[in-house]
Scaffold this active site. Sequence first.
Site, PDB file in Angstrom:
ATOM      1  N   TRP A   1      29.947  63.984  50.218  1.00 15.17           N
ATOM      2  CA  TRP A   1      28.988  64.777  49.568  1.00 15.17           C
ATOM      3  C   TRP A   1      27.650  64.879  50.365  1.00 15.17           C
ATOM      4  CZ3 TRP A   1      31.822  60.838  47.642  1.00 15.17           C
ATOM      5  CH2 TRP A   1      33.100  61.461  46.832  1.00 15.17           C
ATOM      6  N   ASP A   2      27.598  64.187  51.383  1.00 12.22           N
ATOM      7  CA  ASP A   2      26.021  64.199  52.138  1.00 12.22           C
ATOM      8  C   ASP A   2      24.885  63.590  51.276  1.00 12.22           C
ATOM      9  OD1 ASP A   2      24.141  64.684  53.915  1.00 12.22           O
ATOM     10  OD2 ASP A   2      24.067  66.625  53.580  1.00 12.22           O
ATOM     11  N   TYR A   3      25.482  62.468  50.701  1.00  7.71           N
ATOM     12  CA  TYR A   3      24.566  61.598  49.869  1.00  7.71           C
ATOM     13  C   TYR A   3      23.918  60.465  50.623  1.00  7.71           C
ATOM     14  CZ  TYR A   3      25.878  63.476  45.189  1.00  7.71           C
ATOM     15  OH  TYR A   3      26.232  64.178  43.967  1.00  7.71           O
TER      16      TYR A   3
ATOM     17  N   ARG B   1      16.272  69.927  52.425  1.00 10.99           N
ATOM     18  CA  ARG B   1      17.199  71.160  52.514  1.00 10.99           C
ATOM     19  C   ARG B   1      16.522  72.140  51.614  1.00 10.99           C
ATOM     20  NH1 ARG B   1      20.044  66.103  52.652  1.00 10.99           N
ATOM     21  NH2 ARG B   1      21.804  66.454  54.167  1.00 10.99           N
TER      22      ARG B   1
END
Length: 736
Positions: free
Chosen positions: A396-398, A3
Site C-alpha cells: 500500500w506504499d505505507y 504526494r
Amino acid sequence: MTRSILNTGALAALLASTALPLAAQGTDPAPAPEQTAPAEAQPAPEVEAPPAAEAPPIEPSPPAAEAPVPEGVGPAQSDEVPDPEVMEEARAARPQPEVGADWPFWGGNAQADRYSPLDQINTDNVGQLERAFVYRTGDMPEGSAEGKYAGETTPLKIGHQLVMCSAKNILISIDAATGEELWRHDPGVSNDAIPYSASCRGVSAYTAPDLGEDAACKTRIIEGTIDARLIAVDLATGEPCADFGNDGQVDLWEGIGEKVPGWYAVTAPPAIVRGIVVTGAQVKDGQAEDAPSGVVRGYDAVTGEFAWAWDLANPGVHDEPPEGETYTRGTPNMWTTATADEELGYVYLPLGNSSVDYYGSNRSDLENQWATSLVALNVLTGEPVWSFQTVRHDVWDYDLGSQASLLDFPTGEGTTVPAILLPSKQGDIYILDRATGEPLTPVGEVDAPVEGSVEPEFVSPTQPTSEWHTLRKDDLTERDMWGFTPIDQLWCRIQFRRAHYEGFYTPPSADRPWIQYPGYNGGSDWGSVAIDTDRGIIVANYNDVPNYNQLIPRDRADEMGLKPINEQEAGSSEGGRAEGAGDPQAGSPYAINVNAGWRNTGTGVPCTAPPYGGIRAIDLNTGETLWDTPIGTARRNGPFGIPSYLPMKIGTPNNGGSVVTAGGIIFIGAATDNLVRAIDIQTGETLWQDVLPAGGQANPISYEVDGQQYLLIAATGHHFMETPIGDYIIAYKLPN
C-alpha cells in the site's frame, strides 16, 4: 514521499484515459499463510555507551561534537564487524546542544520533539505578532524544473545565523535578526537531478572537537543533495571543507550503479551520531524492481571517509561493494529523517518499502523482514540492533515518513522509561523502548482482507495496530460519498460500488479499482509530530483522504508506453507526474495507477466529504484525545481548481509539521490555504494567522535573538499540494 492530494488537470485526464474495464469480481483467492507477530525485537549487541554528560548552555556555543576515529580504526576490510570496544572508546558520547535561543537540529533538539522552551510569545500576546523580515533565496524553478518545486526547508539557528538549504540545495546563511544574507554556497545541482520534486528539508551541523577554535570548518554544515552528494561547508564562511571527502563533498553514487538522474536523491538532513554522518536516500518509487539500492551509509563527519554500510539484503557485510558490483538493488530505502541517540550510540531509521510498492511476490525474505519498519542501528558498526514493523508485506506504499521522537515515557508509577515515539501513515502512534524496541503501549492486531488480491498467497491476513492511539477514522461507506452537486455525489457513489473495498488494508486488485483508506498521504508524513514535554501533550496534524487505485496488467502497461525512469528520454514530462499515476513497476506483472485523494475527474474535488485534514492534541500519559479540529480553510480551494475565497474552516490536505512552545502556542503552516497560524494548545482555538505569499509546506521553528523570540517559516510552496511556489523565508516577532 510527499504526494499530490489536490492536483488537477493532467492527473485527472491520465486516470480517466487509462482506466481499465470494470469487470466483475473474480473467484475467492486462497488464504494467505500465517504471519509473524506485530513486533519482533532483535537482541542488542553487548555494547554499552557511557552516560551522556550534562549539556552546556546553547548560547553562544555551537553544537557539540564527537572525536574523530584514531588511526587504524575505520571501515571493516572484510566481513568482520569492527571491534565495538575499540570503536566505543574512540567515539564516546558527547554533550548535545539544547534548543532554546538556538534551533540546532532539524527537529529542534536531539530528541526531535519540535518543542521550544521559549515563552515570550504566549496566548495573551500572540495576536500582536508582526513580520520581522522577509528573505528570498532566489531559487525558483526555471526551464525543465517548472512544476517540480517543493522546497520544504526548515533552517537551523546557531548563534547569530540561520542556516538553510534551498530547493536545489543552495546552502545559505542569513542574520537571524535582520534576514541579511551572510554567505551562500551553490553546489550547482542540475534540473535533470530533480526526482518528483526539488526538495531539501534541512541541513545538519557538527563541531569537530579536535580542531582549533579558529580552524576552518571547526563547525561545519552538512547536507545531502538531490544529485546524491554529501556536502560540507564552514559555518562561518560557507567555504567548502577541504578536509571532508574530495574538496568538501562525498559522491553517494559510489556502489549504487548506473547513474540515472532523478532515480536516487537525498532530500532529508543527515543524522550525526558519535561523529558519524548517517544518510539514506530517496529511490523514486514505482519505476522498476531493478532499482538503486536502499542502502544506509555512515561517513566520518570530519574526513568524509566511508565508515560502514547497512545493505539490508546482505547481512553482516558492511564494506563498500567490490569494484564492478553494487549494493543490493531494489531494497527498501530510508528517504525521510533519521533520529540520533548519542547516549546509546544508535540511529533510528524509519524505512520505506521496496522499489515496487504495489506488488510483493517477487520480494526477498529480507526485504519482507525490514520493509516499513523502524530499525535501530549501532552507529559504531552499522549492525541492526532491533526493528519494529508497522505493516506486514506492505503493498500500500505505507512507508514510514515521519521522524521518530525520543522522550522519557511515564510508567504511571512516578518513573519514566527512555522511549521513542513512532507515528505512521496509517495513523497509528507507537511508543517503544528505545534500547530494545519493545512496545511500551499496547499493540494489537486487525484482520486484513485478502479477497480480490492479485497475490493472495503474499498478502498478510492480519496487521499490527496501535491500541494506545490512532489518528485513523472509521471505514468508508457509500453514505460518505460527496460532491458539490447531486450529480457529483452520484458519480462518486457509482465509483464506490464499482470498486473493490473491504475496509482497512483492502489489497490491490487488477480486475477493478480498489479503495485505499487511509491513502498513502494519510496519518503522519514527513512533518512528524511535536511533543510539549512540559504539559505532556502530543500535537499531530494529519490527512484524512483515500486513494482510488488500480493495477494495470503488463501487456496493457506496455501498450500505454509506461517506462521506468532509466528508459525515459532526458527531460521527459513523465518525471513530474504525481507518484503512482502511471508508474510502470517494471519487472513485476503490473503497473499501477493511483488517484491520490480520490479526485472526481470532473470537478477535481475528492469524492469523500471534508474535512480532509486535521490537527489533534493527545495526552501523552493516557493516549486520550484532548481535542481534534480541522486545519485549513476554503479560501484557496474549490471545484475545477477555482478558489472559493471563503474563510470557513473545512480541513484541507496538509504537508509539514508544527512547533510547540512553552508559551502554550502551536505554530503551523502545512495546509493548502497559504496561512501560518497560531493555535492554543489547550483548546485548539486559532488565535492568530497570517497570509503567506506562497505555500507553507515546511516545518516552522522558534528561536531568540537579543532577548526577543521569533517565529520563522519557509513559504516555498509545493507543486504536489498545488500551492504557489515561492522562495520566501519569513520571520515574525512581537513589536519592540
